[in-house]
Design a protein around this motif. Structure first.
Motif, PDB file in Angstrom:
ATOM      1  N   CYS A  53      16.244  29.100 -23.324  1.00 33.83           N
ATOM      2  CA  CYS A  53      15.762  27.914 -23.934  1.00 33.83           C
ATOM      3  C   CYS A  53      14.195  27.731 -23.747  1.00 33.83           C
ATOM      4  CB  CYS A  53      16.434  26.549 -23.591  1.00 33.83           C
ATOM      5  SG  CYS A  53      18.272  26.606 -24.084  1.00 33.83           S
ATOM      6  N   GLY A  54      13.432  27.147 -24.753  1.00 33.90           N
ATOM      7  CA  GLY A  54      12.234  26.708 -24.594  1.00 33.90           C
ATOM      8  C   GLY A  54      11.444  27.720 -24.030  1.00 33.90           C
ATOM      9  N   THR A  55      10.420  27.360 -23.165  1.00 36.49           N
ATOM     10  CA  THR A  55       9.494  28.040 -22.401  1.00 36.49           C
ATOM     11  C   THR A  55      10.233  29.442 -21.924  1.00 36.49           C
ATOM     12  OG1 THR A  55       7.838  26.615 -22.028  1.00 36.49           O
ATOM     13  CG2 THR A  55       8.057  28.314 -20.518  1.00 36.49           C
ATOM     14  N   ALA A  56      11.316  29.195 -21.453  1.00 29.18           N
ATOM     15  CA  ALA A  56      11.937  30.347 -20.587  1.00 29.18           C
ATOM     16  C   ALA A  56      12.239  31.569 -21.847  1.00 29.18           C
ATOM     17  CB  ALA A  56      13.440  30.191 -20.094  1.00 29.18           C
ATOM     18  N   SER A 100      15.726  30.977 -16.703  1.00 31.29           N
ATOM     19  CA  SER A 100      15.915  29.679 -16.647  1.00 31.29           C
ATOM     20  C   SER A 100      15.280  29.105 -15.487  1.00 31.29           C
ATOM     21  CB  SER A 100      17.214  29.049 -16.626  1.00 31.29           C
ATOM     22  OG  SER A 100      17.300  27.759 -16.487  1.00 31.29           O
ATOM     23  N   GLN A 101      14.216  28.041 -15.432  1.00 32.33           N
ATOM     24  CA  GLN A 101      13.715  27.689 -14.219  1.00 32.33           C
ATOM     25  C   GLN A 101      14.876  26.767 -13.292  1.00 32.33           C
ATOM     26  OE1 GLN A 101      12.257  25.234 -11.575  1.00 32.33           O
ATOM     27  NE2 GLN A 101      12.965  24.134 -13.389  1.00 32.33           N
ATOM     28  N   SER A 102      15.185  26.053 -14.025  1.00 30.84           N
ATOM     29  CA  SER A 102      16.238  25.113 -13.499  1.00 30.84           C
ATOM     30  C   SER A 102      17.643  25.808 -12.899  1.00 30.84           C
ATOM     31  CB  SER A 102      16.636  23.935 -14.159  1.00 30.84           C
ATOM     32  OG  SER A 102      17.410  24.261 -15.416  1.00 30.84           O
ATOM     33  N   GLY A 103      17.829  26.833 -13.881  1.00 32.97           N
ATOM     34  CA  GLY A 103      19.132  27.407 -13.738  1.00 32.97           C
ATOM     35  C   GLY A 103      20.569  26.373 -13.865  1.00 32.97           C
ATOM     36  N   VAL A 151       7.031  18.078 -16.476  1.00 38.66           N
ATOM     37  CA  VAL A 151       8.073  18.483 -17.476  1.00 38.66           C
ATOM     38  C   VAL A 151       7.690  19.634 -18.131  1.00 38.66           C
ATOM     39  CG1 VAL A 151       9.175  17.634 -19.317  1.00 38.66           C
ATOM     40  CG2 VAL A 151       9.115  16.167 -17.341  1.00 38.66           C
ATOM     41  N   ALA A 152       6.366  19.868 -18.453  1.00 38.19           N
ATOM     42  CA  ALA A 152       5.867  21.073 -19.147  1.00 38.19           C
ATOM     43  C   ALA A 152       5.846  22.020 -18.026  1.00 38.19           C
ATOM     44  CB  ALA A 152       4.427  20.795 -19.772  1.00 38.19           C
ATOM     45  N   SER A 153       6.552  23.177 -18.504  1.00 37.84           N
ATOM     46  CA  SER A 153       6.353  24.309 -17.427  1.00 37.84           C
ATOM     47  C   SER A 153       5.129  25.120 -17.578  1.00 37.84           C
ATOM     48  CB  SER A 153       7.745  25.230 -17.895  1.00 37.84           C
ATOM     49  OG  SER A 153       7.902  26.216 -16.907  1.00 37.84           O
ATOM     50  N   LEU A 237       4.169  25.086 -28.091  1.00 40.44           N
ATOM     51  CA  LEU A 237       4.885  24.399 -27.462  1.00 40.44           C
ATOM     52  C   LEU A 237       4.385  23.478 -26.342  1.00 40.44           C
ATOM     53  CD1 LEU A 237       7.986  23.632 -27.091  1.00 40.44           C
ATOM     54  CD2 LEU A 237       8.207  25.326 -25.459  1.00 40.44           C
ATOM     55  N   VAL A 358      17.683  20.223 -19.327  1.00 36.50           N
ATOM     56  CA  VAL A 358      18.392  19.598 -20.334  1.00 36.50           C
ATOM     57  C   VAL A 358      19.873  20.062 -19.904  1.00 36.50           C
ATOM     58  CG1 VAL A 358      18.810  19.677 -22.712  1.00 36.50           C
ATOM     59  CG2 VAL A 358      16.365  19.935 -21.742  1.00 36.50           C
TER      60      VAL A 358
HETATM   61  O1  M6R Z   1      15.212  24.835 -16.762  1.00 32.04           O
HETATM   62  P1  M6R Z   1      15.029  25.744 -18.014  1.00 32.04           P
HETATM   63  O2  M6R Z   1      14.015  26.973 -17.801  1.00 32.04           O
HETATM   64  O3  M6R Z   1      16.219  26.600 -18.608  1.00 32.04           O
HETATM   65  O4  M6R Z   1      14.383  24.990 -19.084  1.00 32.04           O
HETATM   66  C1  M6R Z   1      14.521  25.388 -20.392  1.00 32.04           C
HETATM   67  C2  M6R Z   1      13.457  24.545 -21.361  1.00 32.04           C
HETATM   68  O5  M6R Z   1      14.171  23.114 -21.372  1.00 32.04           O
HETATM   69  C3  M6R Z   1      12.264  24.203 -20.844  1.00 32.04           C
HETATM   70  O6  M6R Z   1      11.471  25.401 -20.541  1.00 32.04           O
HETATM   71  C4  M6R Z   1      11.246  23.393 -21.607  1.00 32.04           C
HETATM   72  O7  M6R Z   1      11.037  24.003 -22.964  1.00 32.04           O
HETATM   73  C5  M6R Z   1       9.977  23.052 -20.927  1.00 32.04           C
HETATM   74  N1  M6R Z   1       9.842  21.557 -20.973  1.00 32.04           N
HETATM   75  C6  M6R Z   1       8.852  23.652 -21.650  1.00 32.04           C
HETATM   76  O8  M6R Z   1       7.738  23.178 -21.094  1.00 32.04           O
END
Ligand code: M6R
Length: 361
Positions: A53-56, A100-103, A151-153, A237, A358
């Motif tokens: 999702c998102g940046t990932a 995913s960053q958070s997993g 929050v912004a990756s 984004l 999320v």
């Molecule tokens: O923890 P994750 O990498 O799974 O999160 C995915 C997205 O929620 C995350 O990359 C989001 O788009 C960021 N706020 C982007 O800067």
């Protein structure tokens, strides 16, 4: 904790030479010039299916170009929330990968679990090594960005890209598509990334100057070709998340198929234009934007040929090997969003309506 920096995001942007270096060292050996052997048998795979999702998701799309180009390995990348609900048709020999960053992202985790339940082998590229995805997947492919607070990756994104590019090289070797000489060249190119990222960080004064105008825009277009296309979407984004300016990333070749109708004097176009095989194509798209009076911000090396016409501003990025261009060009994308947001006075580290992770749909 932010030290000399105004925001965590700014600090994290500046940590990238280190976080990329640590991540590359997980997968590659600088001394031998070899990719480390992985727990996945790449030669036996027929396909890779990435969910994110998102940046990932954008990092994964950059990875896709590399898996196909360097390893001849078909690779699909899909937004996890779509993948999990559309009854995708899977083929045997597919490796399912969550990025995913958070997993902990709910949709990505559900996509991963679903693939596992279908009997696919699974892997997770995650920054939090104790996370649900890290535990769920058969193979853990860690990124070493360290804790990301903004929050912004930013640094998690480049760490994901560094891991995926390294894995694509490892896959190319395992599949006999890359010989020892090429392997040594690619590994060397990847290890040049930390230094070139540090050089790209020096672009900040030039980028800062541009954001005085950018902060006044209502809409901004980001264009790129090849791996610069997903990076253009990532740039858009980043800008929308923290500056609340509407932005869209497009493949430069799509311009004529619709978005060119948006071009006017008030709609800037940011173009990612490394001096690669596709430079001329991107340049001719930008010429069309300029001819219609659209302001163009071109991120390109100093050695790149000039465009004709007024309204084109250039910021010079370091020259770099094609493989690592997404890592180097990510920096000006992040700085552009960051300085625009600072200009607008938004809450950079905690933008409105957004959560770092999320974990509910
Ligand atoms: O923890 P994750 O990498 O799974 O999160 C995915 C997205 O929620 C995350 O990359 C989001 O788009 C960021 N706020 C982007 O800067």
């Amino acid at each position: 904790e932010k030290g000399e920096y105004r925001h965590f995001m700014e600090k994290e942007i500046h940590e990238q030479p280190d976080s990329v270096q640590h991540t590359l060292s997980e997968y590659l050996d600088l001394v031998s010039g070899k990719a480390k052997v992985q727990a996945v048998d790449f030669a036996a795979l027929s396909r890779i299916q990435i969910v994110a999702c998102g940046t990932a998701f954008y990092a994964a799309q950059i990875g896709r170009y590399a898996f196909e180009k360097y390893a001849g390995l078909p690779c699909d990348v899909e937004i996890a929330s779509e993948f999990r609900y559309r009854d995708p048709a899977l083929s045997p020999g597919t490796l399912a990968v969550a990025v995913s960053q958070s997993g902990e992202t709910a949709d990505t985790l559900a996509g991963l679990k679903w693939c596992k339940a279908q009997g696919l082998k699974t892997a997770a590229v995650v920054n939090v090594h104790t996370s649900s995805m890290a535990r769920e997947a058969d193979v853990l492919w860690p990124t070493h960005a360290g804790p990301e607070i903004g929050v912004a990756s930013t640094k998690a994104f480049t760490a994901q890209v560094a891991a995926l590019l390294s894995l694509a090289v490892a896959a190319g070797v395992a599949r006999g598509r890359i010989d020892a000489v090429q392997e040594a060249e690619l590994v060397k190119a990847l290890f040049e990334a930390p230094r070139l990222i540090a050089e790209a960080l020096q672009m900040d004064a030039g980028i800062h100057a541009l954001t005085l105008d950018l902060a006044k825009a209502r809409d901004v277009l980001f264009l790129g070709r090849g791996p610069m296309f997903p990076l253009a979407m990532e740039g858009a984004l980043k800008l929308k998340e923290i500056s609340y300016i509407h932005a869209e990333g497009y493949a430069a070749g799509e311009l004529k198929h619709g978005p060119i109708a948006l071009i006017d004097e008030a709609t800037p176009t940011v173009a990612l234009a490394p001096l690669d095989d596709l430079f001329e194509k991107t340049a001719s798209n930008l010429q069309e934007v300029a001819a219609r009076g659209g302001p163009v911000i071109m991120i390109t090396p100093e050695t790149a040929p000039a465009l004709h016409g007024a309204g084109v501003r250039r910021v010079h990025a370091p020259d770099c090997p094609a493989l690592i261009a997404p890592l180097v060009y990510a920096v000006p994308m992040q700085l552009l969003a960051y300085y625009t947001a600072v200009q607008k006075g938004t809450d950079v580290d905690q933008p409105r309506n957004l959560a770092k992770s999320v974990t509910v749909e």
